[in-house]
Design a protein around this motif. Structure first.
Motif, short mmCIF file in Angstrom:
data_model
loop_
_atom_site.label_atom_id
_atom_site.label_comp_id
_atom_site.label_asym_id
_atom_site.label_seq_id
_atom_site.Cartn_x
_atom_site.Cartn_y
_atom_site.Cartn_z
N ALA A 60 0.78 -1.08 0.15
CA ALA A 60 -0.06 -0.03 -0.14
C ALA A 60 0.97 1.23 0.09
CB ALA A 60 -0.88 0.09 1.28
N CYS A 61 2.02 1.34 0.85
CA CYS A 61 2.73 2.31 0.86
C CYS A 61 3.78 2.59 -0.42
CB CYS A 61 3.88 2.20 1.74
SG CYS A 61 3.27 2.32 3.55
N LEU A 62 3.86 1.60 -1.15
CA LEU A 62 4.48 1.47 -2.67
C LEU A 62 3.64 2.41 -3.51
CD1 LEU A 62 6.87 1.20 -4.35
CD2 LEU A 62 6.16 -1.34 -4.61
N THR A 63 2.40 1.99 -3.55
CA THR A 63 1.29 2.38 -4.42
C THR A 63 1.17 3.62 -4.25
OG1 THR A 63 0.03 0.17 -4.45
CG2 THR A 63 -1.26 2.26 -5.05
N ALA A 64 1.12 4.16 -3.05
CA ALA A 64 1.04 5.71 -2.61
C ALA A 64 2.35 6.63 -3.02
CB ALA A 64 0.59 5.84 -1.12
N PHE A 65 3.30 6.07 -2.80
CA PHE A 65 4.57 6.76 -2.97
C PHE A 65 4.52 6.92 -4.98
CE2 PHE A 65 8.99 6.48 -4.70
CZ PHE A 65 9.37 7.31 -4.14
N GLN A 66 4.34 5.68 -5.58
CA GLN A 66 4.23 5.83 -6.83
C GLN A 66 3.23 6.75 -7.38
OE1 GLN A 66 3.84 1.60 -7.77
NE2 GLN A 66 6.26 1.27 -8.06
N ASP A 67 2.35 7.19 -6.64
CA ASP A 67 0.99 7.59 -7.21
C ASP A 67 1.43 9.33 -6.51
OD1 ASP A 67 -1.33 8.63 -8.48
OD2 ASP A 67 -2.49 7.95 -6.53
N GLY A 68 2.43 9.82 -6.47
CA GLY A 68 2.93 11.04 -6.42
C GLY A 68 3.37 11.36 -4.74
N GLY A 69 3.69 10.17 -4.05
CA GLY A 69 3.92 10.53 -2.60
C GLY A 69 2.89 10.81 -1.85
N ARG A 70 1.74 10.50 -1.87
CA ARG A 70 0.57 10.83 -1.16
C ARG A 70 0.64 10.02 -0.15
NH1 ARG A 70 -2.81 6.96 -2.05
NH2 ARG A 70 -2.89 5.77 -4.08
N PRO A 71 -0.29 10.41 0.94
CA PRO A 71 -0.46 9.28 2.33
C PRO A 71 -1.23 8.27 1.80
CG PRO A 71 -0.98 11.73 2.69
CD PRO A 71 -1.00 11.71 1.00
N VAL A 72 -0.98 7.10 2.47
CA VAL A 72 -1.75 5.79 2.27
C VAL A 72 -3.29 5.96 2.73
CG1 VAL A 72 -1.86 3.40 3.13
CG2 VAL A 72 0.35 4.43 2.78
N THR A 73 -3.98 5.25 1.87
CA THR A 73 -5.38 5.36 2.16
C THR A 73 -5.94 4.10 2.57
OG1 THR A 73 -5.99 5.06 -0.26
CG2 THR A 73 -5.91 7.30 0.50
N ALA A 74 -7.02 3.94 2.97
CA ALA A 74 -7.75 2.76 3.12
C ALA A 74 -7.93 1.81 1.88
CB ALA A 74 -9.25 2.78 3.96
N GLU A 75 -8.12 2.53 0.82
CA GLU A 75 -8.21 1.90 -0.51
C GLU A 75 -6.84 1.23 -0.87
OE1 GLU A 75 -9.24 5.21 0.05
OE2 GLU A 75 -11.50 4.56 0.35
N ASP A 76 -5.70 2.00 -0.52
CA ASP A 76 -4.53 1.27 -1.01
C ASP A 76 -4.48 -0.11 -0.43
OD1 ASP A 76 -3.90 3.55 -2.58
OD2 ASP A 76 -2.92 4.52 -0.82
N LEU A 77 -4.73 -0.01 1.04
CA LEU A 77 -4.54 -1.20 1.91
C LEU A 77 -5.48 -2.28 1.57
CD1 LEU A 77 -4.40 0.54 5.41
CD2 LEU A 77 -2.46 -0.74 4.12
N GLU A 78 -6.81 -1.87 1.03
CA GLU A 78 -7.72 -2.80 0.51
C GLU A 78 -7.39 -3.44 -0.96
OE1 GLU A 78 -11.50 -0.93 0.52
OE2 GLU A 78 -11.56 -0.87 2.83
N SER A 79 -6.94 -2.64 -1.68
CA SER A 79 -6.40 -3.27 -3.09
C SER A 79 -5.03 -3.95 -2.79
CB SER A 79 -6.10 -1.93 -3.98
OG SER A 79 -5.01 -1.24 -3.67
N ALA A 80 -4.37 -3.70 -1.90
CA ALA A 80 -3.00 -4.52 -1.53
C ALA A 80 -3.41 -5.89 -0.94
CB ALA A 80 -1.85 -3.73 -0.82
N ARG A 81 -4.41 -5.95 -0.19
CA ARG A 81 -4.73 -7.32 0.66
C ARG A 81 -4.64 -8.35 -0.26
NH1 ARG A 81 -8.90 -10.22 1.48
NH2 ARG A 81 -10.41 -8.62 0.20
#
Length: 79
Positions: A40-61
């Motif tokens: 989830a952190c990598l996804t948020a970082f690759q998306d411009g360095g934004r904070p991690v969201t619940a959606e990031d965690l849900e899609s990483a699960r």
């Protein structure tokens, strides 16, 4: 456990979302939950360095298969 791994990375997600995710990740080990957070952190970082969201965690699960789920189908019976 999710909150601990998020805090270690200076990220925060709403408590309600963490509660929902905790239910969805029942049976995951601490290391498996850490892997979900890392993805989830990598996804948020690759998306411009934004904070991690619940959606990031849900899609990483779904990217992390808990050993408890994968072991029976991948192990052979003892001989």
């Amino acid at each position: 456990m999710l909150a601990i791994h998020l805090r270690a990375r200076r990220q925060g997600v709403a408590e309600a979302a963490l509660g929902r995710l905790a239910t969805q990740t029942e049976g995951y080990s601490a290391a498996e939950l850490e892997q979900v957070v890392k993805i989830a952190c990598l996804t948020a970082f690759q998306d411009g360095g934004r904070p991690v969201t619940a959606e990031d965690l849900e899609s990483a699960r779904p990217s992390v298969t808990p050993l408890a789920e994968g072991a029976p189908s991948t192990c052979r019976p003892a001989e």
